[in-house]
Design an enzyme around this catalytic site. Structure first.
Site, PDB file in Angstrom:
ATOM      1  N   HIS A 143     -10.100  -5.295  -3.649  1.00 23.29           N
ATOM      2  CA  HIS A 143      -8.510  -5.140  -2.392  1.00 23.29           C
ATOM      3  C   HIS A 143      -8.942  -5.776  -1.434  1.00 23.29           C
ATOM      4  CE1 HIS A 143     -10.153  -1.221  -2.700  1.00 23.29           C
ATOM      5  NE2 HIS A 143      -9.309  -1.127  -0.986  1.00 23.29           N
ATOM      6  N   LEU A 144      -8.443  -6.990  -0.990  1.00 24.06           N
ATOM      7  CA  LEU A 144      -7.865  -7.218   0.426  1.00 24.06           C
ATOM      8  C   LEU A 144      -6.614  -6.205   1.253  1.00 24.06           C
ATOM      9  CD1 LEU A 144      -8.382  -9.305   2.046  1.00 24.06           C
ATOM     10  CD2 LEU A 144      -6.717 -11.055   1.664  1.00 24.06           C
ATOM     11  N   HIS A 145      -7.002  -6.136   2.016  1.00 24.69           N
ATOM     12  CA  HIS A 145      -5.879  -5.403   2.648  1.00 24.69           C
ATOM     13  C   HIS A 145      -5.197  -6.685   3.603  1.00 24.69           C
ATOM     14  CE1 HIS A 145      -6.424  -0.766   2.171  1.00 24.69           C
ATOM     15  NE2 HIS A 145      -8.195  -1.292   1.788  1.00 24.69           N
ATOM     16  N   ASP A 196       0.600  -1.111  -0.313  1.00 19.69           N
ATOM     17  CA  ASP A 196      -0.243   0.182   0.184  1.00 19.69           C
ATOM     18  C   ASP A 196       0.704   1.130  -0.012  1.00 19.69           C
ATOM     19  OD1 ASP A 196      -3.214   0.324   1.044  1.00 19.69           O
ATOM     20  OD2 ASP A 196      -1.579   1.768   1.124  1.00 19.69           O
ATOM     21  N   GLY A 220     -15.553   2.821   3.938  1.00 22.10           N
ATOM     22  CA  GLY A 220     -14.711   3.538   4.100  1.00 22.10           C
ATOM     23  C   GLY A 220     -13.681   2.721   2.767  1.00 22.10           C
ATOM     24  N   GLN A 221     -14.880   2.429   1.472  1.00 22.21           N
ATOM     25  CA  GLN A 221     -13.727   2.111   0.009  1.00 22.21           C
ATOM     26  C   GLN A 221     -13.682   3.559  -0.522  1.00 22.21           C
ATOM     27  OE1 GLN A 221     -16.082  -1.115  -2.143  1.00 22.21           O
ATOM     28  NE2 GLN A 221     -14.264  -1.236  -3.491  1.00 22.21           N
ATOM     29  N   SER A 222     -12.514   3.247  -1.070  1.00 20.17           N
ATOM     30  CA  SER A 222     -11.837   4.536  -1.628  1.00 20.17           C
ATOM     31  C   SER A 222     -11.641   4.076  -3.002  1.00 20.17           C
ATOM     32  CB  SER A 222     -10.836   5.568  -0.764  1.00 20.17           C
ATOM     33  OG  SER A 222      -9.703   4.768  -1.042  1.00 20.17           O
TER      34      SER A 222
HETATM   35  P1  AMP Z   1      -9.871   1.161   0.503  1.00 16.57           P
HETATM   36  O1  AMP Z   1      -9.950   3.103   0.892  1.00 16.57           O
HETATM   37  O2  AMP Z   1     -10.457   0.144   1.437  1.00 16.57           O
HETATM   38  O3  AMP Z   1     -10.559   1.485  -0.494  1.00 16.57           O
HETATM   39  O4  AMP Z   1      -8.067   1.595   0.485  1.00 16.57           O
HETATM   40  C1  AMP Z   1      -7.639   1.677  -0.666  1.00 16.57           C
HETATM   41  C2  AMP Z   1      -6.225   1.734  -0.465  1.00 16.57           C
HETATM   42  O5  AMP Z   1      -5.286   2.250  -2.003  1.00 16.57           O
HETATM   43  C3  AMP Z   1      -5.404   2.521   0.104  1.00 16.57           C
HETATM   44  O6  AMP Z   1      -5.266   2.048   1.860  1.00 16.57           O
HETATM   45  C4  AMP Z   1      -4.379   3.154  -0.668  1.00 16.57           C
HETATM   46  O7  AMP Z   1      -3.408   3.831   0.344  1.00 16.57           O
HETATM   47  C5  AMP Z   1      -4.038   2.226  -1.772  1.00 16.57           C
HETATM   48  N1  AMP Z   1      -3.358   3.334  -2.540  1.00 16.57           N
HETATM   49  C6  AMP Z   1      -4.232   3.554  -3.777  1.00 16.57           C
HETATM   50  N2  AMP Z   1      -3.428   4.066  -4.402  1.00 16.57           N
HETATM   51  C7  AMP Z   1      -2.321   3.186  -4.777  1.00 16.57           C
HETATM   52  C8  AMP Z   1      -1.019   3.258  -5.077  1.00 16.57           C
HETATM   53  N3  AMP Z   1      -1.246   3.783  -6.680  1.00 16.57           N
HETATM   54  N4  AMP Z   1      -0.466   2.028  -5.136  1.00 16.57           N
HETATM   55  C9  AMP Z   1      -0.515   1.622  -3.992  1.00 16.57           C
HETATM   56  N5  AMP Z   1      -1.956   1.973  -2.762  1.00 16.57           N
HETATM   57  C10 AMP Z   1      -2.613   2.557  -3.431  1.00 16.57           C
END
Ligand code: AMP
Length: 114
Positions: free
Chosen positions: A100-102, A30, A93-95
């Site tokens: 994706h799996l954290h 990340d 909280g999805q952005s």
């Molecule tokens: P979410 O908020 O669960 O949708 O998580 C999206 C994640 O993607 C966040 O933790 C961001 O820091 C990460 N992220 C966004 N763009 C990138 C990128 N180009 N490379 C790596 N991680 C990213």
């Protein structure tokens, strides 16, 4: 999905620190880590969120989780413990709208989450 940032990582048109890949999933660190280990595991195919998965994706979902276990071992956090998180939708909280799996670990993670 030509505008999807994670599809661009799969296609290698934008850079990422890849830590694992196979025929179904890709994993990379990340860019804004929330723990000493913070890796994302994503399907190669575009799926907007876990809510969009179909019955036919059961194998893909299993592969995501198993890849997360492989990464936890690879990163040396398997014995201490770790957390998988899948943020879904606005309240989740999805952005980034590519599933994706954290994989989070390397410190004690509080509960409940914020
Ligand atoms: P979410 O908020 O669960 O949708 O998580 C999206 C994640 O993607 C966040 O933790 C961001 O820091 C990460 N992220 C966004 N763009 C990138 C990128 N180009 N490379 C790596 N991680 C990213």
């Amino acid at each position: 999905m030509s505008e999807c940032i994670f599809c661009k990582i799969v296609a290698r048109t934008i850079p990422a620190v890849l830590v694992y890949e196979d025929d179904m999933v890709v994993a990379f660190d990340d860019v804004n880590p929330q723990a000493p280990t913070h890796t994302l595991v994503i399907p190669r195919k575009h799926v907007a969120s876990i809510a969009e998965l179909q019955d036919s994706d059961v194998g893909l979902l299993g592969r995501l989780m198993l890849a997360g276990n492989t990464i936890a071992k690879q990163k040396g956090i398997a014995d201490a413990g770790y957390r998988f998180v899948v943020n879904t939708g606005a309240h989740g909280g999805q952005s980034v709208f590519h599933l994706h799996l954290h994989v989070l670990g390397g410190r004690h993670l509080a509960w409940p989450p914020g």
